[in-house]
Design a protein around this motif. Structure first.
Motif, short mmCIF file in Angstrom:
data_model
loop_
_atom_site.label_atom_id
_atom_site.label_comp_id
_atom_site.label_asym_id
_atom_site.label_seq_id
_atom_site.Cartn_x
_atom_site.Cartn_y
_atom_site.Cartn_z
N ASP A 163 -7.04 23.22 -3.57
CA ASP A 163 -7.22 22.96 -5.00
C ASP A 163 -6.28 21.88 -5.54
OD1 ASP A 163 -4.96 24.45 -4.69
OD2 ASP A 163 -5.41 25.90 -6.27
N THR A 164 -5.53 21.21 -4.68
CA THR A 164 -4.68 20.11 -5.14
C THR A 164 -5.54 18.88 -5.39
OG1 THR A 164 -2.76 20.91 -3.90
CG2 THR A 164 -2.74 18.60 -4.55
N ARG A 165 -5.32 18.27 -6.55
CA ARG A 165 -6.07 17.06 -6.90
C ARG A 165 -5.22 15.84 -6.59
NH1 ARG A 165 -7.82 17.56 -13.01
NH2 ARG A 165 -9.05 15.74 -12.45
N PHE A 166 -5.88 14.74 -6.22
CA PHE A 166 -5.19 13.49 -5.89
C PHE A 166 -5.78 12.35 -6.72
CE2 PHE A 166 -4.98 16.24 -2.20
CZ PHE A 166 -3.66 16.13 -1.79
N ARG A 167 -4.88 11.50 -7.24
CA ARG A 167 -5.32 10.32 -7.99
C ARG A 167 -4.52 9.10 -7.56
NH1 ARG A 167 -4.38 9.59 -13.01
NH2 ARG A 167 -2.93 11.30 -13.43
N VAL A 168 -5.16 7.95 -7.60
CA VAL A 168 -4.50 6.67 -7.41
C VAL A 168 -4.53 5.96 -8.75
CG1 VAL A 168 -4.67 4.41 -6.32
CG2 VAL A 168 -5.05 6.47 -4.96
N ALA A 169 -3.37 5.53 -9.23
CA ALA A 169 -3.28 4.88 -10.55
C ALA A 169 -2.71 3.48 -10.38
CB ALA A 169 -2.41 5.70 -11.49
N LEU A 170 -3.47 2.47 -10.77
CA LEU A 170 -3.03 1.08 -10.69
C LEU A 170 -2.52 0.62 -12.05
CD1 LEU A 170 -5.82 -0.74 -8.64
CD2 LEU A 170 -3.96 0.70 -7.82
N ALA A 171 -1.34 0.02 -12.06
CA ALA A 171 -0.82 -0.56 -13.29
C ALA A 171 -1.51 -1.90 -13.55
CB ALA A 171 0.69 -0.78 -13.17
N GLU A 172 -1.65 -2.25 -14.79
CA GLU A 172 -2.22 -3.55 -15.14
C GLU A 172 -1.27 -4.65 -14.67
OE1 GLU A 172 -2.34 -2.74 -19.28
OE2 GLU A 172 -4.45 -2.16 -19.27
N GLY A 173 -1.84 -5.67 -14.04
CA GLY A 173 -1.03 -6.80 -13.60
C GLY A 173 -0.55 -6.74 -12.17
N VAL A 174 -0.91 -5.68 -11.42
CA VAL A 174 -0.55 -5.65 -9.99
C VAL A 174 -1.43 -6.64 -9.24
CG1 VAL A 174 0.27 -3.26 -10.02
CG2 VAL A 174 -2.14 -3.74 -9.53
N THR A 175 -0.94 -7.13 -8.11
CA THR A 175 -1.73 -8.05 -7.31
C THR A 175 -2.52 -7.28 -6.26
OG1 THR A 175 -0.01 -8.43 -5.64
CG2 THR A 175 0.04 -9.83 -7.63
N SER A 176 -3.54 -7.91 -5.74
CA SER A 176 -4.37 -7.26 -4.72
C SER A 176 -3.58 -6.96 -3.46
CB SER A 176 -5.58 -8.15 -4.39
OG SER A 176 -6.43 -8.25 -5.52
N TRP A 177 -2.67 -7.84 -3.10
CA TRP A 177 -1.81 -7.58 -1.94
C TRP A 177 -0.96 -6.34 -2.17
CZ3 TRP A 177 3.41 -7.04 -1.19
CH2 TRP A 177 3.86 -7.05 0.14
N GLN A 178 -0.41 -6.20 -3.37
CA GLN A 178 0.38 -5.00 -3.68
C GLN A 178 -0.46 -3.74 -3.56
OE1 GLN A 178 1.79 -6.45 -7.63
NE2 GLN A 178 3.81 -5.78 -6.97
N VAL A 179 -1.68 -3.79 -4.06
CA VAL A 179 -2.54 -2.62 -4.02
C VAL A 179 -2.80 -2.19 -2.58
CG1 VAL A 179 -4.82 -1.69 -4.59
CG2 VAL A 179 -3.62 -3.16 -6.24
N VAL A 180 -3.22 -3.13 -1.75
CA VAL A 180 -3.52 -2.79 -0.35
C VAL A 180 -2.27 -2.32 0.37
CG1 VAL A 180 -4.26 -3.74 1.87
CG2 VAL A 180 -5.50 -4.34 -0.22
N ASN A 181 -1.16 -3.03 0.16
CA ASN A 181 0.08 -2.66 0.83
C ASN A 181 0.52 -1.25 0.49
OD1 ASN A 181 2.43 -3.51 2.49
ND2 ASN A 181 3.54 -3.25 0.57
N GLU A 182 0.39 -0.87 -0.78
CA GLU A 182 0.83 0.46 -1.20
C GLU A 182 -0.17 1.55 -0.83
OE1 GLU A 182 3.73 0.87 -1.96
OE2 GLU A 182 4.39 -1.12 -2.55
N LEU A 183 -1.46 1.24 -0.91
CA LEU A 183 -2.45 2.25 -0.56
C LEU A 183 -2.42 2.57 0.94
CD1 LEU A 183 -5.63 1.55 -2.73
CD2 LEU A 183 -3.66 3.00 -3.18
#
Length: 387
Positions: A163-183
């Motif tokens: 029953d644990t829920r998971f979310r990914v939250a992106l801040a406005e202004g992040v770069t695509s490289w940052q998103v992939v690297n962190e995910l």
């Protein structure tokens, strides 16, 4: 005598039917009326549980007056076999009927533990939060940087719970490289991608994910969301903009996103750049120069050098005319809408109002006015240096 016995028996049967009917009416009323729960609770339904266990838990928490009646109602409405595992918020005063509907309709858990993987401009963090059913607010249990050592026990102990829920939250202004690297650090996601999505193509937002989801599928959802946002904003754009394509709008929106974090001045910042484009002026914005240096792969971490401001690169808007070749970050919905519906003021300059970025900017329509604003800012810098 037999006539009297028959008459009494008939009377007895009538009374029994009457009482049975009255009991049925009372039971239906009791099942549908507001319940005794004084404050909201979080009800956990484990995988493999049944209505008896659920009803016992509800009785112990004061949510229902009768476990037997709760189960009878679930049976009568053919919902006894539809119990769904999860954690559910049960509002105060919920009737038995409403609670049965809550625990059988399915869908995402509405309370309990939530894990949020936050991708920010400067760092990524993982938050473990627990919903307080009384206040309706999430209370932080733990926070940690996934790149720094092992995850705390507060995370590992809830990660495997159904029953644990998971979310990914992106801040406005992040770069695509940052998103992939962190995910790639999100251990509930599977797989990898061979290419980083185009800059600006990912919509900053909050996305619910499930263990076993692939990184590629999550990125695809983010791209689809951004495509819809951009298409809608482009359709509703102001007239006479110096933007020929939605891609150009996305580039401008990314610049607006990096220039201000103040929601109320996005349209003004957009107006400055639109007015400059219309007038054939260079945009002269530092964030584009920085992106040309870092390519969005991390933070520059220092001020720009004179040589970098003078260098003729595709992203140096102090040198090149017009827009840079690509977005410089992933802009949010508000910045996209601001770029396509800017303020109508004649601003062509702006500078920070104070040394605190939270105070925003001061705008100007003439160079003399702008120079005066810059001088005021320099005085603030000098005062701080002398303290």
């Amino acid at each position: 005598m037999w006539r009297n016995i028959a008459s009494n028996a008939m009377t007895f049967l009538v009374v029994l039917v009457f009482l049975a009917g009255g009991a049925l009416i009372w039971a239906k009323q009791e099942y549908s009326d507001a319940g005794p729960l004084a404050v909201p609770i979080c009800l956990s339904v484990q995988s493999g549980s049944n209505m008896r266990r659920v009803s016992d838990e509800l009785v112990s928490q004061g949510a229902v007056s009768s476990g037997a009646l709760f189960r009878m109602g679930a049976d009568y409405t053919d919902k006894a076999g539809q119990l769904k595992a999860g954690s559910y918020l049960v509002p105060e005063g919920s009737s038995m009927s409403e609670i049965v509907d809550i625990v059988t309709r399915g869908g995402a858990s509405t309370c309990g533990t939530e894990v949020v993987f936050r991708v920010g401009i400067n760092q990524a963090m993982v938050q473990v939060r627990e919903l307080d059913p009384v206040t309706g607010r999430f209370e932080e249990v733990a926070e940690f940087d996934p790149a720094q050592g092992e995850a705390p026990e507060e995370y590992t102990s809830v990660k495997q719970k159904a029953d644990t829920r998971f979310r990914v939250a992106l801040a406005e202004g992040v770069t695509s490289w940052q998103v992939v690297n962190e995910l790639r650090q999100v251990d509930v996601l599977e797989g990898d991608v061979t290419e980083v999505p185009p800059e600006g193509s990912l919509a900053p937002d909050s996305y619910e994910v499930r263990p076993g989801d692939t990184l590629e599928s999550v990125l695809s959802r983010m791209q689809s969301a951004q495509e819809l946002i951009l298409a809608t904003a482009w359709q509703n754009r102001a007239s006479d903009l110096p933007l020929k394509t939605p891609e150009e709008a996305l580039i401008l929106a990314s610049i607006v996103e990096k220039e201000t974090g103040i929601p109320t001045e996005r349209e003004q910042v957009a107006a400055v750049f639109v007015n400059r484009l219309n007038a054939g002026m260079r945009l002269q914005t530092d964030p584009t120069v920085i992106y040309g240096i870092t390519k969005g792969e991390g933070i520059l971490g220092r001020g720009l050098r004179r040589s970098e401001l003078d260098a003729a690169t595709p992203y140096n808007t102090y040198v090149i005319p017009g827009l840079p070749p690509t977005p410089i970050a992933n802009p949010g919905r508000a910045s996209i809408e601001a770029a396509l519906n800017p303020d109508t003021a004649d601003y062509v300059y702006f500078v920070a109002k104070t040394l605190d970025p939270k105070d925003g900017h001061v705008f100007a329509t003439t160079l003399d006015e702008h120079n005066s604003n810059v001088a005021a800012y320099r005085r603030l810098e000098a005062q701080r240096a002398n303290q």
